[in-house]
Design an enzyme around this catalytic site. Sequence first.
Site, PDB file in Angstrom:
ATOM      1  N   VAL A 260      97.245  91.000  19.876  1.00 48.40           N
ATOM      2  CA  VAL A 260      96.147  90.381  20.406  1.00 48.40           C
ATOM      3  C   VAL A 260      96.100  89.044  20.513  1.00 48.40           C
ATOM      4  O   VAL A 260      95.779  88.490  19.277  1.00 48.40           O
ATOM      5  CB  VAL A 260      94.897  91.089  20.308  1.00 48.40           C
ATOM      6  CG1 VAL A 260      93.674  90.579  21.171  1.00 48.40           C
ATOM      7  CG2 VAL A 260      95.105  92.658  20.564  1.00 48.40           C
TER       8      VAL A 260
ATOM      9  N   ARG B  11      86.432  82.200  26.773  1.00 43.33           N
ATOM     10  CA  ARG B  11      86.291  82.324  28.244  1.00 43.33           C
ATOM     11  C   ARG B  11      86.357  83.710  28.793  1.00 43.33           C
ATOM     12  O   ARG B  11      86.527  84.090  30.105  1.00 43.33           O
ATOM     13  CB  ARG B  11      87.315  81.378  29.065  1.00 43.33           C
ATOM     14  CG  ARG B  11      87.533  79.820  28.770  1.00 43.33           C
ATOM     15  CD  ARG B  11      88.491  79.471  29.676  1.00 43.33           C
ATOM     16  NE  ARG B  11      88.804  78.403  29.566  1.00 43.33           N
ATOM     17  CZ  ARG B  11      89.873  77.472  30.039  1.00 43.33           C
ATOM     18  NH1 ARG B  11      90.551  78.102  30.970  1.00 43.33           N
ATOM     19  NH2 ARG B  11      90.353  76.449  29.425  1.00 43.33           N
ATOM     20  N   GLY B  12      86.400  84.591  27.664  1.00 49.01           N
ATOM     21  CA  GLY B  12      86.343  86.068  28.145  1.00 49.01           C
ATOM     22  C   GLY B  12      87.689  86.783  28.305  1.00 49.01           C
ATOM     23  O   GLY B  12      87.765  87.887  29.066  1.00 49.01           O
TER      24      GLY B  12
ATOM     25  N   LEU C 127      90.078  87.593  26.208  1.00 49.43           N
ATOM     26  CA  LEU C 127      90.237  89.059  25.481  1.00 49.43           C
ATOM     27  C   LEU C 127      89.298  90.011  26.006  1.00 49.43           C
ATOM     28  O   LEU C 127      89.951  91.406  26.346  1.00 49.43           O
ATOM     29  CB  LEU C 127      89.586  88.863  23.976  1.00 49.43           C
ATOM     30  CG  LEU C 127      89.517  90.007  23.103  1.00 49.43           C
ATOM     31  CD1 LEU C 127      90.841  90.619  22.932  1.00 49.43           C
ATOM     32  CD2 LEU C 127      88.728  89.805  21.873  1.00 49.43           C
ATOM     33  N   THR C 128      88.195  89.869  26.432  1.00 54.63           N
ATOM     34  CA  THR C 128      87.275  90.975  27.208  1.00 54.63           C
ATOM     35  C   THR C 128      88.235  91.538  28.344  1.00 54.63           C
ATOM     36  O   THR C 128      88.058  92.841  28.451  1.00 54.63           O
ATOM     37  CB  THR C 128      86.064  90.312  27.544  1.00 54.63           C
ATOM     38  OG1 THR C 128      85.304  89.636  26.608  1.00 54.63           O
ATOM     39  CG2 THR C 128      85.029  91.372  28.166  1.00 54.63           C
TER      40      THR C 128
ATOM     41  N   SER D 121      92.295  91.280  12.719  1.00 53.96           N
ATOM     42  CA  SER D 121      92.462  90.254  11.842  1.00 53.96           C
ATOM     43  C   SER D 121      91.142  89.683  11.417  1.00 53.96           C
ATOM     44  O   SER D 121      91.155  88.829  10.328  1.00 53.96           O
ATOM     45  CB  SER D 121      93.041  88.788  12.754  1.00 53.96           C
ATOM     46  OG  SER D 121      92.322  88.477  14.046  1.00 53.96           O
TER      47      SER D 121
ATOM     48  N   TYR E  18      85.957  93.250  16.869  1.00 59.90           N
ATOM     49  CA  TYR E  18      85.983  94.469  17.755  1.00 59.90           C
ATOM     50  C   TYR E  18      84.720  95.559  17.797  1.00 59.90           C
ATOM     51  O   TYR E  18      85.086  96.249  18.637  1.00 59.90           O
ATOM     52  CB  TYR E  18      87.361  95.287  17.253  1.00 59.90           C
ATOM     53  CG  TYR E  18      88.906  94.325  17.421  1.00 59.90           C
ATOM     54  CD1 TYR E  18      89.358  94.398  18.831  1.00 59.90           C
ATOM     55  CD2 TYR E  18      89.450  93.663  16.568  1.00 59.90           C
ATOM     56  CE1 TYR E  18      90.372  93.547  18.978  1.00 59.90           C
ATOM     57  CE2 TYR E  18      90.400  93.185  16.744  1.00 59.90           C
ATOM     58  CZ  TYR E  18      90.831  92.905  18.123  1.00 59.90           C
ATOM     59  OH  TYR E  18      91.927  92.077  18.339  1.00 59.90           O
TER      60      TYR E  18
ATOM     61  N   PHE F  76     100.676  97.981  11.601  1.00 58.33           N
ATOM     62  CA  PHE F  76     101.122  97.773  13.054  1.00 58.33           C
ATOM     63  C   PHE F  76     100.634  96.454  13.804  1.00 58.33           C
ATOM     64  O   PHE F  76     100.450  96.384  14.800  1.00 58.33           O
ATOM     65  CB  PHE F  76     101.275  98.886  14.119  1.00 58.33           C
ATOM     66  CG  PHE F  76     100.148  99.686  14.219  1.00 58.33           C
ATOM     67  CD1 PHE F  76      99.100  99.207  15.354  1.00 58.33           C
ATOM     68  CD2 PHE F  76      99.360 100.418  13.604  1.00 58.33           C
ATOM     69  CE1 PHE F  76      97.669  99.742  15.612  1.00 58.33           C
ATOM     70  CE2 PHE F  76      98.057 101.169  13.737  1.00 58.33           C
ATOM     71  CZ  PHE F  76      97.141 100.575  14.615  1.00 58.33           C
TER      72      PHE F  76
HETATM   73  C1  LIG Z   1      90.367  86.906  18.873  1.00 53.66           C
HETATM   74  C2  LIG Z   1      90.521  86.102  20.056  1.00 53.66           C
HETATM   75  C3  LIG Z   1      91.722  87.159  20.477  1.00 53.66           C
HETATM   76  C4  LIG Z   1      89.464  85.940  20.923  1.00 53.66           C
HETATM   77  O1  LIG Z   1      90.012  85.776  22.403  1.00 53.66           O
HETATM   78  P1  LIG Z   1      88.789  84.956  23.329  1.00 53.66           P
HETATM   79  O2  LIG Z   1      89.391  85.180  24.801  1.00 53.66           O
HETATM   80  O3  LIG Z   1      88.415  83.847  22.847  1.00 53.66           O
HETATM   81  O4  LIG Z   1      87.546  86.183  23.374  1.00 53.66           O
HETATM   82  P2  LIG Z   1      86.519  86.446  24.579  1.00 53.66           P
HETATM   83  O5  LIG Z   1      86.164  85.061  25.145  1.00 53.66           O
HETATM   84  O6  LIG Z   1      86.729  87.641  25.416  1.00 53.66           O
HETATM   85  O7  LIG Z   1      85.217  86.892  23.390  1.00 53.66           O
HETATM   86  C5  LIG Z   1      84.563  88.036  23.660  1.00 53.66           C
HETATM   87  C6  LIG Z   1      83.312  87.974  22.671  1.00 53.66           C
HETATM   88  O8  LIG Z   1      83.950  88.305  21.588  1.00 53.66           O
HETATM   89  C7  LIG Z   1      83.489  87.254  20.753  1.00 53.66           C
HETATM   90  N1  LIG Z   1      84.349  86.701  19.652  1.00 53.66           N
HETATM   91  C8  LIG Z   1      86.000  86.155  20.165  1.00 53.66           C
HETATM   92  N2  LIG Z   1      86.409  86.218  19.119  1.00 53.66           N
HETATM   93  C9  LIG Z   1      85.745  86.262  17.926  1.00 53.66           C
HETATM   94  C10 LIG Z   1      86.094  85.918  16.691  1.00 53.66           C
HETATM   95  N3  LIG Z   1      87.051  85.726  15.990  1.00 53.66           N
HETATM   96  N4  LIG Z   1      84.892  86.505  15.905  1.00 53.66           N
HETATM   97  C11 LIG Z   1      83.795  86.882  16.104  1.00 53.66           C
HETATM   98  N5  LIG Z   1      83.390  87.243  17.816  1.00 53.66           N
HETATM   99  C12 LIG Z   1      84.449  86.734  18.486  1.00 53.66           C
HETATM  100  C13 LIG Z   1      83.101  85.991  21.548  1.00 53.66           C
HETATM  101  O9  LIG Z   1      82.157  85.051  21.168  1.00 53.66           O
HETATM  102  C14 LIG Z   1      82.457  86.577  22.863  1.00 53.66           C
HETATM  103  O10 LIG Z   1      81.174  87.305  22.616  1.00 53.66           O
HETATM  104  P3  LIG Z   1      80.189  87.518  23.721  1.00 53.66           P
HETATM  105  O11 LIG Z   1      80.533  88.560  24.670  1.00 53.66           O
HETATM  106  O12 LIG Z   1      78.809  87.874  22.790  1.00 53.66           O
HETATM  107  O13 LIG Z   1      80.130  86.035  24.236  1.00 53.66           O
HETATM  108  C15 LIG Z   1      91.343  84.819  19.962  1.00 53.66           C
HETATM  109  O14 LIG Z   1      90.493  83.964  19.495  1.00 53.66           O
HETATM  110  C16 LIG Z   1      92.756  84.873  18.969  1.00 53.66           C
HETATM  111  O15 LIG Z   1      93.629  84.631  19.775  1.00 53.66           O
HETATM  112  N6  LIG Z   1      92.472  84.608  17.756  1.00 53.66           N
HETATM  113  C17 LIG Z   1      93.775  84.379  16.966  1.00 53.66           C
HETATM  114  C18 LIG Z   1      94.650  85.359  16.838  1.00 53.66           C
HETATM  115  C19 LIG Z   1      93.765  87.022  16.323  1.00 53.66           C
HETATM  116  O16 LIG Z   1      93.042  86.843  15.589  1.00 53.66           O
HETATM  117  N7  LIG Z   1      93.923  87.841  17.378  1.00 53.66           N
HETATM  118  C20 LIG Z   1      93.512  89.190  17.077  1.00 53.66           C
HETATM  119  C21 LIG Z   1      94.326  90.078  16.286  1.00 53.66           C
HETATM  120  S1  LIG Z   1      93.816  91.665  15.867  1.00 53.66           S
END
Ligand SMILES: CC(C)(COP(=O)(O)OP(=O)(O)OC[C@H]1O[C@@H](n2cnc3c(N)ncnc32)[C@H](O)[C@@H]1OP(=O)(O)O)[C@@H](O)C(=O)NCCC(=O)NCCS
Length: 403
Positions: A92, A101-102, A104-105, A128, A133, A403
């Site tokens: 992910v 910007r949403g 991940l959502t 991570s 989640y 995984f």
């Molecule tokens: C984690 C990750 C995928 C989030 O992606 P993103 O597109 O910025 O997430 P979104 O904009 O869809 O965020 C959705 C919600 O989750 C929250 N959120 C996102 N990342 C978060 C984090 N690391 N910790 C806490 N909250 C987080 C956002 O604030 C948002 O909250 P809201 O709905 O209350 O506004 C991105 O930061 C990333 O690639 N991180 C590095 C790799 C990683 O850790 N991947 C996960 C592997 S398990």
Amino acid sequence: MRSRRGCATVDSVTTLRTAEDADWPAMRSLAATSFGSFRPQDATDMWRTLIPPGGAIVVCDGDDVVGMSFHLDLRLTVPGGAVLPMAGLSWVCVAPTHRRRGLLTEMLDELHRRMVEARYPIAGLEASEGGIYGRFGYGPATIVDGVAVDRRVARVHPEVPDPGGVRVVTPARHRERIEQIYDRWRLRTPGGLHTPPQLWDEVFGDREVSRGGDSPFFALLRDDGFVFYRTHGDTERKDVVITKLATASDDAYVALWRALLGLDLMQNVTLRMPPGAPLPYLLSDARVVRTTGREDGLWLRLLDVPRALQARTYAADLSVVIDVADVGRFALEIREGRARCEPSGDEPDVSTDLSVLGSLYLGAHRASSFVMAKRLRGNDTRVMRQLDAAFASDVPAELGFGF
Ligand SMILES: CC(C)(COP(=O)(O)OP(=O)(O)OC[C@H]1O[C@@H](n2cnc3c(N)ncnc32)[C@H](O)[C@@H]1OP(=O)(O)O)[C@@H](O)C(=O)NCCC(=O)NCCS
């Protein structure tokens, strides 16, 4: 919004679609940027073989891949020994230029829709970071303690027998036996995962890049158990790092630990194990087993609540109507270990959210802890106690492999 090319528009500049072969170089690069390290291409290719059709998606900004995720087709053991298809979410990533910007959502909405369409009753992942989640319905479902045993002072308790039968072996020469033992172990362990042959190839390949600077792996083998370990540290002071301990009998557990404690020149034996594992009880002084940290391992999201709840067995009777926020209301009847669960229109006895159900599912977390935190709410204290008793598992949950 969906365009004519099958792409969904995420915002005014990005589109989401199924990943194609040509996307993988860009996906590997995005994963390396997000996680801070490159993985060898053939290791990535191995994981790709476990992705079902339509299981990988990308978000693109023009020609650039700025978001990606996929799910693997896995098989999860649940309490009682049933095995459920599990969509294992992995890789992910969202580019640092497109965070918050949403994206991940949007990706999770789409992947969950596809998982439900493919009839997966449950989804799992390793997180991570702990704060990501829960909002998406996943709850931590296993507990992993980091443990260090000071081998030089550890003594086996005088009442613990010495079953013997352990051999020092070259792992690759005993692959078939090791796979069979692992399979027996994972079928009796909630959280156990079926290991496909290509993943075993990866394990026995023992790549240098997977060793984290430690030695190649060593193996101790018995008819009904094995342990893989590496050594860590300089020549003067080496520790044993257990990477896998799988046993199909109590004797195997005792015999393998006796052999590990016999590694005279080693200092600490370190491992990751579930709370409740019997190791401290094998020793005269249980304090020698030092807990160095605690982590979550597997996270679960129930995609089909009735099917998932009916698949496992239970430790006590229960009759309850549960309201699961944003999902629905379910009547759960448990008699003699088996559950019937169906949608219900009755007044709920208990209300909670999906992530709490995920945490209760393998029995690693107690309902009463969520009751105290007011994340599991209800007025009947007797029902709350029954929930606690019913969801317990006599075998501690443990994730089969990462995984
Ligand atoms: C984690 C990750 C995928 C989030 O992606 P993103 O597109 O910025 O997430 P979104 O904009 O869809 O965020 C959705 C919600 O989750 C929250 N959120 C996102 N990342 C978060 C984090 N690391 N910790 C806490 N909250 C987080 C956002 O604030 C948002 O909250 P809201 O709905 O209350 O506004 C991105 O930061 C990333 O690639 N991180 C590095 C790799 C990683 O850790 N991947 C996960 C592997 S398990």
